[in-house]
Write a protein that holds these residues in place. Structure first.
Motif, PDB file in Angstrom:
ATOM      1  N   GLU A 164       3.704  -5.637 -11.168  1.00 35.32           N
ATOM      2  CA  GLU A 164       3.333  -4.670 -10.131  1.00 35.32           C
ATOM      3  C   GLU A 164       4.402  -4.734  -9.049  1.00 35.32           C
ATOM      4  OE1 GLU A 164      -0.579  -6.014  -9.024  1.00 35.32           O
ATOM      5  OE2 GLU A 164      -1.476  -5.216 -10.862  1.00 35.32           O
ATOM      6  N   THR A 165       4.761  -3.573  -8.477  1.00 39.54           N
ATOM      7  CA  THR A 165       5.811  -3.567  -7.449  1.00 39.54           C
ATOM      8  C   THR A 165       5.431  -4.489  -6.294  1.00 39.54           C
ATOM      9  OG1 THR A 165       4.795  -1.554  -6.589  1.00 39.54           O
ATOM     10  CG2 THR A 165       6.829  -1.283  -7.877  1.00 39.54           C
ATOM     11  N   ILE A 166       4.168  -4.377  -5.867  1.00 43.44           N
ATOM     12  CA  ILE A 166       3.654  -5.227  -4.787  1.00 43.44           C
ATOM     13  C   ILE A 166       2.327  -5.789  -5.253  1.00 43.44           C
ATOM     14  CG2 ILE A 166       2.828  -5.296  -2.399  1.00 43.44           C
ATOM     15  CD1 ILE A 166       4.761  -3.178  -1.630  1.00 43.44           C
ATOM     16  N   VAL A 192       6.001  -1.145 -15.093  1.00 41.32           N
ATOM     17  CA  VAL A 192       5.636  -1.545 -13.730  1.00 41.32           C
ATOM     18  C   VAL A 192       4.505  -0.661 -13.221  1.00 41.32           C
ATOM     19  CG1 VAL A 192       7.480  -0.130 -12.657  1.00 41.32           C
ATOM     20  CG2 VAL A 192       6.463  -2.025 -11.379  1.00 41.32           C
ATOM     21  N   ASP A 193       3.528  -1.314 -12.619  1.00 41.35           N
ATOM     22  CA  ASP A 193       2.435  -0.616 -11.941  1.00 41.35           C
ATOM     23  C   ASP A 193       2.896  -0.433 -10.496  1.00 41.35           C
ATOM     24  OD1 ASP A 193       0.147   0.012 -10.485  1.00 41.35           O
ATOM     25  OD2 ASP A 193      -1.176  -1.219 -11.734  1.00 41.35           O
ATOM     26  N   SER A 194       3.179   0.830 -10.153  1.00 37.60           N
ATOM     27  CA  SER A 194       3.757   1.132  -8.837  1.00 37.60           C
ATOM     28  C   SER A 194       2.723   1.787  -7.911  1.00 37.60           C
ATOM     29  CB  SER A 194       4.982   2.045  -9.026  1.00 37.60           C
ATOM     30  OG  SER A 194       5.705   2.202  -7.834  1.00 37.60           O
ATOM     31  N   THR A 195       1.449   1.507  -8.198  1.00 35.67           N
ATOM     32  CA  THR A 195       0.354   2.108  -7.414  1.00 35.67           C
ATOM     33  C   THR A 195       0.512   1.882  -5.906  1.00 35.67           C
ATOM     34  OG1 THR A 195      -1.184   1.814  -9.257  1.00 35.67           O
ATOM     35  CG2 THR A 195      -2.162   2.048  -7.080  1.00 35.67           C
ATOM     36  N   PHE A 196       0.904   0.664  -5.519  1.00 32.11           N
ATOM     37  CA  PHE A 196       0.959   0.327  -4.082  1.00 32.11           C
ATOM     38  C   PHE A 196       2.153   0.959  -3.376  1.00 32.11           C
ATOM     39  CE2 PHE A 196      -1.621  -3.920  -3.909  1.00 32.11           C
ATOM     40  CZ  PHE A 196      -2.670  -3.296  -4.563  1.00 32.11           C
ATOM     41  N   THR A 197       3.168   1.360  -4.134  1.00 31.48           N
ATOM     42  CA  THR A 197       4.390   1.848  -3.492  1.00 31.48           C
ATOM     43  C   THR A 197       4.569   3.362  -3.632  1.00 31.48           C
ATOM     44  OG1 THR A 197       5.403   0.880  -5.467  1.00 31.48           O
ATOM     45  CG2 THR A 197       5.880  -0.181  -3.378  1.00 31.48           C
ATOM     46  N   THR A 198       4.172   3.920  -4.743  1.00 32.07           N
ATOM     47  CA  THR A 198       4.378   5.352  -5.065  1.00 32.07           C
ATOM     48  C   THR A 198       5.881   5.682  -5.046  1.00 32.07           C
ATOM     49  OG1 THR A 198       4.423   6.476  -2.901  1.00 32.07           O
ATOM     50  CG2 THR A 198       2.242   5.923  -3.786  1.00 32.07           C
ATOM     51  N   PRO A 199       6.264   6.819  -5.639  1.00 30.50           N
ATOM     52  CA  PRO A 199       7.703   7.149  -5.642  1.00 30.50           C
ATOM     53  C   PRO A 199       8.269   7.381  -4.239  1.00 30.50           C
ATOM     54  CG  PRO A 199       6.374   8.936  -6.568  1.00 30.50           C
ATOM     55  CD  PRO A 199       5.480   7.759  -6.439  1.00 30.50           C
ATOM     56  N   PHE A 200       7.402   7.493  -3.248  1.00 32.46           N
ATOM     57  CA  PHE A 200       7.930   7.691  -1.893  1.00 32.46           C
ATOM     58  C   PHE A 200       8.581   6.413  -1.357  1.00 32.46           C
ATOM     59  CE2 PHE A 200       7.414   8.124   2.811  1.00 32.46           C
ATOM     60  CZ  PHE A 200       8.324   9.169   2.966  1.00 32.46           C
TER      61      PHE A 200
END
Ligand SMILES: *Cc1c(COP(=O)(O)O)cnc(C)c1O
Length: 404
Positions: A164-166, A192-200
């Motif tokens: 996960e990113t974070i 990668v699970d990027s739920t906490f960061t989003t592409p932004f």
């Protein structure tokens, strides 16, 4: 019309979900209608035959049956593909369904090894251990937030790496570049699970990742009113695998939910900016509060991954999530604090417009034992906070009175 390719991500997001229908005699709606139809008609059976292959004779996306794709989900998937800089995307009915399909698409087979962060979202660990382990898949959970992550990967030689990113709740970051480089050397697929960061905040495909998953229930939907997930693929080969599994498993995103997801995307940049700014102020406030022992937020210079966050995340923004330990490290104190809140909502999700507060031992980490929580560094006084977009003064006042 200016060239879309030149638009900034913020502009692209705002204009996602504009109608893809050609002009109608009654005028063209600016926002794409919800395409609820389960099936689609063509002028000839020959055209229908072609549509089964996914395109019209003119090469436009074609639809035959909703589970295979429809104009609503197609628009959302295209918007997320652009946002992440991928080859394509497939939407799902939830984040968990997206993760399930991503693991299958990565080619998991009996005897394969998945190397994953030990502090993953609880349900993801559940999926690995309850669904994949009984199929003969080896699951190795390790600390992948360490600087020597490349050696861990070399040593374990996994087939699939999942991070996960974070992380939750202690907001640790992973070094995406180090992981993708080490994975490539041994031919492992990276997810990668990027739920906490989003592409932004970060675009993991630019850092060499193969598949990016999101629970769009969180920041992307953003309003706490819809459940969904998505897998964005860096390559066409993996993308067609993900699509095949979506069709077979059937855990698709409904056009009604898709409509809300696409609407969420339009304000994603504004919300994440505000949530990150609020989280930074809340972190500073809590750090100075006598009832708080420790604050975990990557925006704080003493956070062990502050430098890594500066390298990976959009400059000056560190996300909307933070955690803190109450000085009184007991479950009773945590409950008393949460029951005293008047504005912040004691609810289990994150990424909504509302500020949300949870107690990980009863929610995301409910299945972990006391000992396991200790090993993860989660204290009995640990509170996770997802900053909303309220006026920050009101959030701080609520925290102040509840801490009192
Ligand atoms: C919520 C969440 C999930 C699961 O998503 P659902 O939409 O609830 O299925 C997966 N990963 C992370 C990091 C999450 O926060």
């Amino acid at each position: 019309m200016t060239n879309k390719k030149d638009w900034d991500l913020e502009t692209l997001l705002i204009h996602s979900g504009r109608t893809t229908l050609s002009a109608l005699p009654t005028g063209t709606p600016t926002v794409q209608p919800i395409h609820a139809s389960t099936t689609y008609l063509y002028d000839s059976v020959e055209a229908l035959d072609k549509a089964f292959e996914g395109t019209t004779p003119e090469g436009e996306p074609a639809f035959v049956y909703a589970r295979h794709g429809n104009p609503s989900t197609n628009t959302f998937e295209e918007a997320m593909t652009t946002a992440e800089g991928g080859a394509g995307a497939v939407s799902f009915g939830s984040g968990m369904a997206a993760i399930h399909a991503a693991i299958l698409a990565a080619g998991v087979t009996p005897g394969a090894k998945i190397l994953a962060s030990k502090d993953l979202y609880g349900a993801t660990i559940g999926l690995f251990q309850k669904v994949f382990a009984p199929q003969g898949v080896t699951i190795v959970l390790k600390d992948l937030c360490t600087p020597d992550v490349a050696e861990v990967i070399e040593e374990e030689e996994p087939d699939i790496i999942f991070v996960e990113t974070i992380s939750n709740p202690l907001v640790k970051l992973v070094d995406l570049d180090a992981i993708s480089t080490a994975a490539r050397a041994i031919g492992a697929v990276t997810i990668v699970d990027s739920t906490f960061t989003t592409p932004f905040l970060v675009r993991p495909i630019e850092h060499g990742f193969d598949l990016v998953v999101h629970s769009t229930t969180k920041y992307i939907g953003g309003h706490g009113d819809s459940t969904g997930g998505i897998v964005v693929s860096a390559t066409n080969a993996l993308l067609s695998q993900v699509r095949n599994y979506a069709i077979i498993l059937g855990a698709i995103l409904s056009p009604f939910e898709t409509h809300l997801m696409t609407r969420g995307l339009r304000t994603l940049a504004l919300r994440m900016e505000r949530q990150s700014q609020n989280a930074a102020r809340i972190a500073e406030f809590l750090q100075q509060h006598p009832a708080v022992a420790h604050v975990y937020y990557p925006g704080l210079s003493e956070h062990p991954h502050h430098e890594l966050a500066n390298r990976l995340l959009r400059p000056g923004l560190y996300g909307g999530l933070l955690s803190f330990d109450l000085k009184e490290q007991t479950r009773e104190a945590a409950f008393r604090f949460m029951d005293s809140l008047q504005l912040c909502l004691p609810a289990t999700t994150l990424g909504d417009v509302f500020t949300l507060v949870t107690y990980p031992p009863i929610s995301s980490h409910r299945t972990q034992t006391k000992r396991e929580l200790q090993e993860l560094g989660i204290s009995e006084g640990c509170i996770r906070l997802s900053a909303g977009i309220e006026h920050c003064d009101d959030i701080l006042q609520d925290l102040e009175q509840a801490l009192g």
